[in-house]
Scaffold this active site. Structure first.
Site, PDB file in Angstrom:
ATOM      1  CB  THR A 161     -17.119  13.608 -83.054  1.00 22.06           C
ATOM      2  OG1 THR A 161     -18.196  14.427 -83.414  1.00 22.06           O
ATOM      3  CG2 THR A 161     -16.146  14.378 -82.241  1.00 22.06           C
ATOM      4  CB  THR A 170      -8.843   5.752 -78.123  1.00 24.41           C
ATOM      5  OG1 THR A 170      -9.995   6.595 -78.181  1.00 24.41           O
ATOM      6  CG2 THR A 170      -8.405   5.411 -79.543  1.00 24.41           C
TER       7      THR A 170
END
Lengths: 382, 382
Positions: free
Chosen positions: A178, A145
């Protein structure tokens, strides 16, 4: 070679138009002969649809394929979001001739927007057609991303391997991990053995990355074993290799964190327990005044002590020692060596805190808080 | 008129050279006839010397004078720091003809550096000479650090008053409070009554300010009563007036927080308990991704839900509603009204979260995370 380094795996990454540009759909397939798997997921109580789906899949300890997409987290999308995840698994299962219940799904991107399912399903078809034994790097690229580079690892065992990929650059603080990560191995191992190895590994790697204190809704780490090497390592060997792979990937996360100018290791020693050490390290890692000081190349140990003071760990305030990049700027809770002796010009920073309360230790990895972090995260969804 | 608005108080502020420019030493004196007092202090376990001293003073429930300085926190300064605080109290006591055990001390500024005692002691002498019944504004100015303006309040009772001043712009998250504050009243009230009123007030005011999640080593709030009005309000009247004063000062803290471009009220409703509401509000207030989104005028409710999900409060993820500035962008844990309908162009922001888990509520006040915050805090001590 990422997830295709071990034998028995194929992968692919394609551009399906979920993002404005670049690859955005990945597929990882375990061709066996075995299909044991384990997974750990975010402890955030607001869980994305793909997390809820994959947790169900993992209950049986079998994963034959993983579909991953960037360009949308499919989190906070209601019942429709879960249906979309189910449909994605069905589409991959159909293309691969397997059952949808053996297909894990991972998504990452903006929270709260439904996925463009027409594009995603065509992307799944395209990845199935593009599967290759050297497809690992493309898969690692497709899950990015705000990452500036793909992140992969390979750890060599005796006749077997662990491969892996990870994405993650923001919302980067563990509930368990995460980010999205798929690890593969051609070792022969049961789902229980994989689970034990993976939990041992993530506990001291991804779980100790705390870049910005913000826990994601989509964190997923999967470990898939093909058994294709024919080698069955011991539990300790497996755990060591998986831990090495996770540690390598975790360091790559910290190195590529959004806007960061520093990679900071917070080593807490002399703790009465490992939990105390982790609590103290995390409190320092999450302190915005410590983080901005590091951005400003300022060894502001007073802010570090103020952060330690907010914890419930065992220590006496007048026994605290703090070193920054090897210079003991604080001894016994007060100023010691000159702070001007600290060189913070480089990217690597080590903060060492001695609690003088016991013999346990832990390291938390974090980043500074920079103008670029503020810029990137004030402009992400708009 | 700050702390000198009630009868029976004098104050002063002078420039003693602790800071590069401006007033930096303040003195507040209670001329009686009574000298009852109460105090609440930081719950940070790393406590500054003046906090340790003033906690001892308050044990007797009597305070006749308060010396406050900016330009140095006298925190993490070892035994010398405590001796310096003691010497400051002795000097003020000598000048005023009272006992040092009745003199509270408050310090604020950089942690870890000893105070320049020669300058400070001369400053104490100067404030004692300058004491005046209209000295409240000068005292409020002398306690400023990165504050851009003095912060004072006056609340009128029936024949009596509460006056107050506060400083604080960074390291602004409560263990109990987050700054230095002196409140005065000419009401007749016992130390016990003052303590009850002050704790009730700070619990719902200073304790609910969480500008940057960082708890100070020096937080101190003192309430001094002179009894000079001759009026003895009821416990409820006293608590209401002190709460109004603390609330006013707390809002001024949020309005002047370092680098902030937004003043954010996070109203959590439908909570199973007030503690749940506070926990959820604080989790949102401390989330850097929420804070940067607000800086970017982005009503990113997905980040708000991700922050709520990290708490242990009672709620179901698919029952969460979120409104930003009155627009319900999230209903039932998924997108609802258009986020483009949210107007974030102003400085005031209200985030309302309905947990649909009960009938309790609480509001936490915070700020956004801006470039100016990073700039100011990366350049503070160097």
């Amino acid at each position: 070679m990422s997830v295709t380094a071990p034998k028995g795996f194929r992968a692919a990454g394609v551009a399906a138009g979920l993002k404005a540009h670049g690859l955005d759909v990945a597929l990882v397939v375990n061709d066996g002969p075995e299909a044991a798997a384990a997974g750990v997921f975010t402890t955030n109580r607001v869980k994305a649809a793909p997390v809820l789906w994959s947790q169900q899949v993992l209950r049986a300890g079998v994963v034959r394929a993983v579909v991953l997409n960037s360009g949308g987290a499919n989190a906070c999308t209601g019942p429709r979001g879960f249906q979309d995840t189910h449909a994605t698994a069905e589409r991959a299962a159909e293309a691969l001739g397997i059952g949808a219940a053996d297909v894990a799904i991972c998504s990452t991107g903006l929270i709260g927007e439904p996925l463009p399912m027409d594009k995603l399903l065509l992307g799944v078809d395209a990845t199935a057609s593009a599967l290759a034994e050297d497809g690992g790097p493309a898969a690692a690229e497709a899950i990015m991303t705000t990452d500036t580079r793909p992140k992969t690892t390979v750890v060599e065992g005796a006749g077997w391997r662990v491969g892996g990929m990870v994405k993650g650059a923001g919302m980067l603080a563990p509930g368990m991990a995460t980010m999205l990560s798929v690890l593969t191995t051609d070792a022969v191992a049961s789902a229980e053995a994989l689970d034990a190895a993976l939990r041992a590994a993530t506990r001291v790697s991804f779980d100790r990355v705390d870049s910005d204190g913000c826990m994601s809704t989509n964190d997923t780490v999967l470990l898939l074993a093909s058994g294709a090497s024919g080698v069955a390592p011991s539990a300790a060997e497996l755990a060591a290799a998986v831990t090495a792979a996770c540690h390598d990937l975790a360091q790559q996360l910290v190195a590529d964190a959004e806007g960061a100018t520093k990679e900071v290791a917070i080593e807490v020693v002399g703790a009465a327990s490992e939990d105390d050490a982790v609590e103290v390290g995390r409190s320092i890692a999450r302190n915005n005044l410590v983080k901005t000081a590091l951005f400003g190349n300022d060894p502001n140990w007073g802010r570090i002590l103020a952060a330690v003071g907010t914890t419930a760990a065992a220590f006496e305030p007048d026994a605290l020692d703090v070193a920054v990049n090897g210079v003991w700027v604080c001894k016994g809770g007060a100023a010691a060596e000159e702070r001007s002796a600290v060189d913070l010009s480089g990217r690597a920073v080590t903060i060492r805190v001695d609690l003088h309360a016991g013999h346990d230790a832990a390291t938390i990895w974090t980043n500074d808080l920079s103008h670029a972090y503020v810029h990137e995260n004030s402009a992400y969804s708009t």
